[in-house]
Motif scaffolding. Structure first.
Motif, PDB file in Angstrom:
ATOM      1  N   TRP A  33       1.153  -0.543  -0.386  1.00  0.00           N
ATOM      2  CA  TRP A  33      -0.026  -0.188  -0.050  1.00  0.00           C
ATOM      3  C   TRP A  33       0.896   1.229  -0.086  1.00  0.00           C
ATOM      4  O   TRP A  33       1.276   1.509   0.632  1.00  0.00           O
ATOM      5  N   ALA A  34       0.607   2.208  -1.053  1.00  0.00           N
ATOM      6  CA  ALA A  34       1.503   3.247  -1.200  1.00  0.00           C
ATOM      7  C   ALA A  34       1.419   4.267  -0.213  1.00  0.00           C
ATOM      8  O   ALA A  34       0.314   4.373   0.295  1.00  0.00           O
ATOM      9  N   LYS A  35       2.441   5.203  -0.314  1.00  0.00           N
ATOM     10  CA  LYS A  35       2.414   6.322   0.543  1.00  0.00           C
ATOM     11  C   LYS A  35       2.489   7.554  -0.201  1.00  0.00           C
ATOM     12  O   LYS A  35       4.013   7.575  -1.823  1.00  0.00           O
ATOM     13  N   SER A 283      -6.213   7.034   1.657  1.00  0.00           N
ATOM     14  CA  SER A 283      -6.479   8.809   1.137  1.00  0.00           C
ATOM     15  C   SER A 283      -4.894   9.201   0.426  1.00  0.00           C
ATOM     16  O   SER A 283      -5.231   9.834  -0.187  1.00  0.00           O
ATOM     17  N   GLU A 284      -4.193   8.413   0.968  1.00  0.00           N
ATOM     18  CA  GLU A 284      -2.540   8.080   0.184  1.00  0.00           C
ATOM     19  C   GLU A 284      -2.701   8.563  -1.354  1.00  0.00           C
ATOM     20  O   GLU A 284      -2.180   9.460  -1.692  1.00  0.00           O
ATOM     21  N   THR A 285      -3.561   7.689  -1.609  1.00  0.00           N
ATOM     22  CA  THR A 285      -3.424   8.025  -3.479  1.00  0.00           C
ATOM     23  C   THR A 285      -4.145   9.511  -3.585  1.00  0.00           C
ATOM     24  O   THR A 285      -3.789   9.746  -4.912  1.00  0.00           O
ATOM     25  N   VAL A 286      -5.112   9.255  -2.936  1.00  0.00           N
ATOM     26  CA  VAL A 286      -5.740  10.983  -3.602  1.00  0.00           C
ATOM     27  C   VAL A 286      -5.271  11.556  -3.423  1.00  0.00           C
ATOM     28  O   VAL A 286      -4.906  12.746  -3.980  1.00  0.00           O
ATOM     29  N   ASP A 305      -2.673   3.086  -5.446  1.00  0.00           N
ATOM     30  CA  ASP A 305      -1.303   3.132  -4.486  1.00  0.00           C
ATOM     31  C   ASP A 305      -0.769   3.790  -5.254  1.00  0.00           C
ATOM     32  O   ASP A 305       0.738   3.529  -5.349  1.00  0.00           O
ATOM     33  N   CYS A 306      -0.829   5.473  -5.497  1.00  0.00           N
ATOM     34  CA  CYS A 306       0.416   6.220  -5.994  1.00  0.00           C
ATOM     35  C   CYS A 306       0.922   5.864  -7.084  1.00  0.00           C
ATOM     36  O   CYS A 306       2.187   5.951  -7.748  1.00  0.00           O
ATOM     37  N   ALA A 307       0.294   5.483  -8.256  1.00  0.00           N
ATOM     38  CA  ALA A 307       0.986   4.456  -9.580  1.00  0.00           C
ATOM     39  C   ALA A 307      -0.722   4.911 -10.284  1.00  0.00           C
ATOM     40  O   ALA A 307      -1.277   3.960 -10.172  1.00  0.00           O
ATOM     41  N   GLU A 308      -0.098   4.684 -11.746  1.00  0.00           N
ATOM     42  CA  GLU A 308      -0.987   4.914 -12.871  1.00  0.00           C
ATOM     43  C   GLU A 308      -1.736   3.415 -13.081  1.00  0.00           C
ATOM     44  O   GLU A 308      -0.368   1.858 -13.298  1.00  0.00           O
ATOM     45  N   TYR A 309      -2.838   3.137 -12.867  1.00  0.00           N
ATOM     46  CA  TYR A 309      -3.812   1.837 -12.768  1.00  0.00           C
ATOM     47  C   TYR A 309      -4.102   1.876 -14.426  1.00  0.00           C
ATOM     48  O   TYR A 309      -5.172   2.299 -14.842  1.00  0.00           O
TER      49      TYR A 309
END
Length: 337
Positions: A33-35, A283-286, A305-309
């Motif tokens: 889960w990215a930050k 909220s990290e990806t927002v 997750d802070c990356a393009e999907y």
């Protein structure tokens, strides 16, 4: 006697071991889960966050205020918005400015009143975060003030109307951003333009003929969010306004309060512990989409997750154009088709 003591110690240690094991499993699961690593100072920038008094919206507001931004908390209940501000101030007494404002996305009149106040008080908007949303069982047959099915009306049309009314302020804030909080559940959506208000599905739900675990109203509205993002991004190319959508992941918030009962948390505890994120983690990806400098100028993308999907949904250009046109007609007519 020593055997009895040893047995008691072992029994006492078992619950502790279970808790530790669960904690380690959750930590292992959450490693992916990215930050949002951006720490850019946002002093002088104005952000609007819909549904900012709780859940992901509240955590997003906290993150923005920590970076010194001015945050307008657009809430259906202003009293709860003020409570949220008091909570944030306890944690961040020296953060950015916080402004509570009333906005009910289930009412076009409320949206218009909100926008008129914004335009009277602000010359520009740097970022609009369309976060608010509802999930309500279809069998309850809840509608907006204009008579639209609640998921269509709030999750899509409300934000569609709000965003279009604020475009001139967003253009003045260029480079600026629109962040639309969607979900990967959009991949389960299916749009029937002859029945966007889901009358057939609602009648089946009332008769108990649908799977209560799947809410087509919510999935469809999240698909509409992505289509709206794509259309708006195309329309605003060259204006300096970036438009992107994101999925925060499966989070523990009040969003599913009408769908998940207390006993579900007991039955599904292992799944929730492994897969359900906190609102802060969600909220990290927002926050990434709203603040990350490295994606400035990139528009029309979906992030997780802070990356393009890369979505698995088979997007159709004709469907995209039709949804925009129908949405525009619905807003102008102020009555469901």
């Amino acid at each position: 006697m020593w055997e009895m003591v040893s047995t008691k110690v072992i029994y006492a240690a078992i619950p502790i071991s279970v808790v530790v094991a669960i904690g380690l499993l959750r930590k292992w699961r959450s490693r992916g889960w990215a930050k949002c690593l951006s720490t850019t100072c946002l002093r002088g920038k104005t952000f609007i966050v819909t549904g900012a008094n709780s859940g992901i919206g509240l955590e997003t507001a906290k993150a923005l205020v920590r970076r010194k931004a001015r945050v307008i908390l657009a809430c259906r209940n202003v009293a709860k918005g003020k409570e949220a501000i008091a909570e944030i101030r306890k944690e961040q007494p020296n953060g950015g400015e916080l402004i509570p404002m009333q906005l009910d996305l289930a009412s076009f009149t409320s949206i218009e009143n909100f926008v008129s106040i914004i335009k009277a008080g602000f010359y520009k908007i740097d970022c609009l975060i369309n976060n608010a949303g509802v999930v309500i069982p279809l069998k309850d047959d809840v509608k907006t003030q204009e008579g639209f099915e609640i998921h269509l009306g709030v999750n899509h049309l409300g934000h569609f109307y709000l965003t279009n009314l604020l475009l001139d302020l967003l253009k003045r804030g260029s480079p600026s951003r629109v962040v639309i909080v969607s979900s990967t559940l959009h991949e389960k959506g299916k749009l029937d333009f002859s029945d966007l208000n889901l009358r057939k599905e609602i009648e089946k739900a009332k008769e108990g003929k649908t799977d209560a675990r799947h809410n087509p109203g919510y999935s469809n509205s999240k698909l509409m969010n992505v289509y709206f993002m794509k259309s708006l991004a195309d329309k605003l190319r060259g204006t300096g306004v970036d438009v992107n959508a994101c999925c925060p992941g499966f989070c523990y918030t009040s969003l599913f309060r009408y769908s998940i009962r207390w006993y579900h948390y007991i039955l599904m505890a292992p799944v929730f512990l492994l897969f359900m994120r906190s609102a802060q983690q969600g909220s990290e990806t927002v926050v990434f989409c709203a603040t990350e400098y490295n994606i400035e100028g990139q528009t029309g993308k979906f992030y997780r997750d802070c990356a393009e999907y890369q979505s698995k949904y088979p997007f159709d250009n004709d469907e995209e154009i039709k949804l925009w046109n129908v949405s525009d007609e619905m807003v102008k007519a102020r009555k469901p088709l």
